[in-house]
Structure formats: structure tokens, C-alpha cells
Design a protein around this motif. Structure first.
Motif, PDB file in Angstrom:
ATOM      1  N   VAL A  21       0.851  -1.205   0.044  1.00  0.00           N
ATOM      2  CA  VAL A  21      -0.077  -0.044   0.161  1.00  0.00           C
ATOM      3  C   VAL A  21       0.920   1.284   0.076  1.00  0.00           C
ATOM      4  O   VAL A  21       1.889   1.369   0.941  1.00  0.00           O
ATOM      5  N   THR A  22       0.716   2.027  -1.034  1.00  0.00           N
ATOM      6  CA  THR A  22       1.220   3.533  -1.096  1.00  0.00           C
ATOM      7  C   THR A  22       0.093   4.603  -0.980  1.00  0.00           C
ATOM      8  O   THR A  22      -1.046   4.164  -0.943  1.00  0.00           O
ATOM      9  N   ALA A  23       0.736   5.767  -0.865  1.00  0.00           N
ATOM     10  CA  ALA A  23      -0.378   7.051  -0.701  1.00  0.00           C
ATOM     11  C   ALA A  23      -1.006   6.979  -2.028  1.00  0.00           C
ATOM     12  O   ALA A  23      -0.290   6.839  -3.147  1.00  0.00           O
ATOM     13  N   ALA A  24      -2.245   7.106  -2.100  1.00  0.00           N
ATOM     14  CA  ALA A  24      -2.719   7.509  -3.416  1.00  0.00           C
ATOM     15  C   ALA A  24      -2.458   8.583  -4.164  1.00  0.00           C
ATOM     16  O   ALA A  24      -2.068   8.794  -5.120  1.00  0.00           O
ATOM     17  N   GLU A  25      -2.155   9.655  -3.423  1.00  0.00           N
ATOM     18  CA  GLU A  25      -1.787  11.114  -3.828  1.00  0.00           C
ATOM     19  C   GLU A  25      -0.700  11.601  -2.918  1.00  0.00           C
ATOM     20  O   GLU A  25      -0.982  12.330  -1.858  1.00  0.00           O
ATOM     21  N   PRO A  26       0.595  11.146  -3.020  1.00  0.00           N
ATOM     22  CA  PRO A  26       1.556  10.973  -2.112  1.00  0.00           C
ATOM     23  C   PRO A  26       1.747  12.610  -1.705  1.00  0.00           C
ATOM     24  O   PRO A  26       2.349  13.531  -2.701  1.00  0.00           O
ATOM     25  N   SER A  27       1.875  12.834  -0.220  1.00  0.00           N
ATOM     26  CA  SER A  27       2.323  14.318   0.011  1.00  0.00           C
ATOM     27  C   SER A  27       3.905  14.294   0.219  1.00  0.00           C
ATOM     28  O   SER A  27       4.586  13.242   0.024  1.00  0.00           O
ATOM     29  N   PRO A  28       4.585  15.304  -0.147  1.00  0.00           N
ATOM     30  CA  PRO A  28       6.074  15.620  -0.168  1.00  0.00           C
ATOM     31  C   PRO A  28       6.249  15.472   1.349  1.00  0.00           C
ATOM     32  O   PRO A  28       7.690  15.329   1.519  1.00  0.00           O
ATOM     33  N   ASP A  29       5.604  15.793   2.178  1.00  0.00           N
ATOM     34  CA  ASP A  29       5.938  15.540   3.753  1.00  0.00           C
ATOM     35  C   ASP A  29       5.935  14.179   3.986  1.00  0.00           C
ATOM     36  O   ASP A  29       4.843  13.583   3.852  1.00  0.00           O
ATOM     37  N   PHE A  30       6.980  13.587   4.583  1.00  0.00           N
ATOM     38  CA  PHE A  30       6.880  12.217   4.727  1.00  0.00           C
ATOM     39  C   PHE A  30       5.926  11.730   5.876  1.00  0.00           C
ATOM     40  O   PHE A  30       5.363  10.848   5.826  1.00  0.00           O
ATOM     41  N   ALA A  31       5.945  12.284   6.911  1.00  0.00           N
ATOM     42  CA  ALA A  31       5.287  11.962   7.864  1.00  0.00           C
ATOM     43  C   ALA A  31       3.652  11.973   7.491  1.00  0.00           C
ATOM     44  O   ALA A  31       2.809  10.965   7.753  1.00  0.00           O
ATOM     45  N   THR A  32       3.383  13.048   6.843  1.00  0.00           N
ATOM     46  CA  THR A  32       2.086  12.988   6.273  1.00  0.00           C
ATOM     47  C   THR A  32       1.748  11.889   5.405  1.00  0.00           C
ATOM     48  O   THR A  32       0.715  11.138   5.103  1.00  0.00           O
ATOM     49  N   GLN A  33       2.663  11.414   4.159  1.00  0.00           N
ATOM     50  CA  GLN A  33       2.736  10.330   3.445  1.00  0.00           C
ATOM     51  C   GLN A  33       2.236   9.016   4.194  1.00  0.00           C
ATOM     52  O   GLN A  33       1.585   8.248   3.977  1.00  0.00           O
ATOM     53  N   VAL A  34       3.138   8.958   5.265  1.00  0.00           N
ATOM     54  CA  VAL A  34       2.767   7.799   6.082  1.00  0.00           C
ATOM     55  C   VAL A  34       1.444   7.553   6.715  1.00  0.00           C
ATOM     56  O   VAL A  34       0.930   6.428   6.480  1.00  0.00           O
ATOM     57  N   ARG A  35       1.101   8.726   7.165  1.00  0.00           N
ATOM     58  CA  ARG A  35      -0.542   8.751   7.575  1.00  0.00           C
ATOM     59  C   ARG A  35      -1.516   8.415   6.239  1.00  0.00           C
ATOM     60  O   ARG A  35      -2.169   7.803   6.478  1.00  0.00           O
ATOM     61  N   GLN A  36      -1.113   8.898   5.343  1.00  0.00           N
ATOM     62  CA  GLN A  36      -2.011   8.554   4.092  1.00  0.00           C
ATOM     63  C   GLN A  36      -1.890   7.006   3.811  1.00  0.00           C
ATOM     64  O   GLN A  36      -3.087   6.570   3.554  1.00  0.00           O
ATOM     65  N   VAL A  37      -0.798   6.572   3.961  1.00  0.00           N
ATOM     66  CA  VAL A  37      -0.743   5.012   3.536  1.00  0.00           C
ATOM     67  C   VAL A  37      -1.494   4.261   4.691  1.00  0.00           C
ATOM     68  O   VAL A  37      -2.245   3.626   4.423  1.00  0.00           O
ATOM     69  N   PHE A  38      -1.355   4.584   6.218  1.00  0.00           N
ATOM     70  CA  PHE A  38      -2.227   3.969   7.132  1.00  0.00           C
ATOM     71  C   PHE A  38      -3.757   4.061   6.981  1.00  0.00           C
ATOM     72  O   PHE A  38      -4.622   3.404   7.162  1.00  0.00           O
ATOM     73  N   GLU A  39      -4.048   5.443   6.474  1.00  0.00           N
ATOM     74  CA  GLU A  39      -5.406   5.492   6.017  1.00  0.00           C
ATOM     75  C   GLU A  39      -5.972   4.558   5.010  1.00  0.00           C
ATOM     76  O   GLU A  39      -7.065   3.962   5.173  1.00  0.00           O
ATOM     77  N   ARG A  40      -5.278   4.459   4.137  1.00  0.00           N
ATOM     78  CA  ARG A  40      -5.599   3.472   3.051  1.00  0.00           C
ATOM     79  C   ARG A  40      -5.716   2.087   3.495  1.00  0.00           C
ATOM     80  O   ARG A  40      -6.566   1.391   3.227  1.00  0.00           O
ATOM     81  N   PRO A  56       9.375   8.051  -7.958  1.00  0.00           N
ATOM     82  CA  PRO A  56      10.152   8.706  -6.972  1.00  0.00           C
ATOM     83  C   PRO A  56       9.607   9.466  -5.987  1.00  0.00           C
ATOM     84  O   PRO A  56       9.869   9.692  -4.944  1.00  0.00           O
ATOM     85  N   GLU A  57       8.127   9.670  -6.248  1.00  0.00           N
ATOM     86  CA  GLU A  57       7.321  10.658  -5.294  1.00  0.00           C
ATOM     87  C   GLU A  57       6.909   9.706  -4.008  1.00  0.00           C
ATOM     88  O   GLU A  57       6.532  10.040  -3.158  1.00  0.00           O
ATOM     89  N   LEU A  58       6.704   8.326  -4.222  1.00  0.00           N
ATOM     90  CA  LEU A  58       6.654   7.362  -3.203  1.00  0.00           C
ATOM     91  C   LEU A  58       7.949   7.005  -2.205  1.00  0.00           C
ATOM     92  O   LEU A  58       9.025   6.906  -2.706  1.00  0.00           O
ATOM     93  N   LYS A  59       7.529   7.571  -0.822  1.00  0.00           N
ATOM     94  CA  LYS A  59       8.726   7.446  -0.011  1.00  0.00           C
ATOM     95  C   LYS A  59       8.406   5.946   0.917  1.00  0.00           C
ATOM     96  O   LYS A  59       9.522   5.617   1.877  1.00  0.00           O
ATOM     97  N   ILE A  60       7.333   5.569   0.992  1.00  0.00           N
ATOM     98  CA  ILE A  60       6.872   4.163   2.052  1.00  0.00           C
ATOM     99  C   ILE A  60       6.102   3.493   1.039  1.00  0.00           C
ATOM    100  O   ILE A  60       5.097   3.941   0.414  1.00  0.00           O
ATOM    101  N   GLU A  61       5.957   2.155   1.432  1.00  0.00           N
ATOM    102  CA  GLU A  61       5.128   1.105   0.955  1.00  0.00           C
ATOM    103  C   GLU A  61       4.931   0.122   2.066  1.00  0.00           C
ATOM    104  O   GLU A  61       6.029  -0.348   2.668  1.00  0.00           O
ATOM    105  N   ILE A  62       3.767  -0.344   2.224  1.00  0.00           N
ATOM    106  CA  ILE A  62       3.483  -1.276   3.362  1.00  0.00           C
ATOM    107  C   ILE A  62       2.675  -2.447   2.956  1.00  0.00           C
ATOM    108  O   ILE A  62       1.579  -2.090   2.226  1.00  0.00           O
TER     109      ILE A  62
END
Length: 125
Positions: free
Chosen positions: A34-53, A110-116
Motif C-alpha cells: 500500500v502506497t499513498a494514492a496522492e503522495p504528500s511531499p511531507d514524509f510523516a503525512t505520506q505515512v499517515r496517508q498509507v495507514f488511512e488506506r 520517485p514521489e513514493l517514500k513508503i510502501e507497506i
């Protein structure tokens, strides 16, 4: 055979036929990475986006974060593990912490910083 005894259900198909985002088999729920659908450039925000998904996908599979058995986390930069751990600690069920592996990897974009990736058991409710 196991496949005959336990039906495999593919939920939330991806936009390509290569993968399904959520697969259930018997009591288990498997999430594709799972990655962020619309990745935030802010890493912590992107991690939260992934957990929401992840929360949404688990719900569709009949589970929740309290029933996660294992997680595999891929970070584009292992130096971000401290931030990821802080957000993880906000999200994870403290009474049922899953097994977890965290590694550095080059992700698909490249805009993806995390995948779970997640494996969970269906909740009884």
C-alpha cells in the motif's frame, strides 16, 4: 487441496490485472503493498496517508489494525525510520503489535517514500 477447502476472494482489484489490492483466504486478509494514492511531499503525512488506506482496505477485507499479524515496510530512505516509527506508534494496536520487517528499497515512483504490505486475520465481529 487447500484451495478447494478455502475459497480465495479477490477484493479491491487494482487498475491492472497483475495484482489485487486485497485478497482473503479463509480467515486471512492479505494487502498488496500500500502506497499513498496522492503522495504528500511531507514524509510523516505520506505515512499517515498509507495507514488511512490500510485501514480502509482492512475494513473491506473484514479486519482492522487490531488484527494485523505481520507488516513489511519498504522505505525509500532508511534514514526516515524514526519518523515512520513515530507515526507507526500512533497507528499500531499496542495490545496486538504485529511481527514487522522494515527495509530500504527503491520504490516504483520517485514521489513514493513508503510502501507497506499487511497480513491480517479477519475480526470476529
Amino acid at each position: 487441496m487447500l484451495a478447494d477447502a478455502l475459497p480465495i476472494v479477490r477484493l479491491v482489484p487494482n487498475d491492472t490485472p497483475r495484482i489485487s489490492r486485497v485478497v482473503t483466504c479463509g480467515p486471512l486478509v492479505y494487502l498488496a503493498g500500500v502506497t499513498a494514492a496522492e503522495p504528500s511531499p511531507d514524509f510523516a503525512t505520506q505515512v499517515r496517508q498509507v495507514f488511512e488506506r490500510i485501514d480502509g482496505f482492512l475494513e473491506q477485507g473484514g479486519s482492522d489494525k487490531h488484527h494485523v499479524l505481520s507488516a513489511t515496510i519498504w522505505l525509500a530512505d532508511i534514514r526516515t525510520i524514526g519518523v515512520m516509527n513515530a507515526v507507526w506508534d500512533e497507528w499500531v494496536s499496542r495490545d496486538n503489535a504485529p511481527a514487522r520487517a522494515t527495509v530500504e528499497a527503491r520504490l516504483a515512483k520517485p514521489e513514493l517514500k513508503i510502501e507497506i504490505g499487511i497480513v491480517a486475520i479477519r475480526s470476529s465481529s
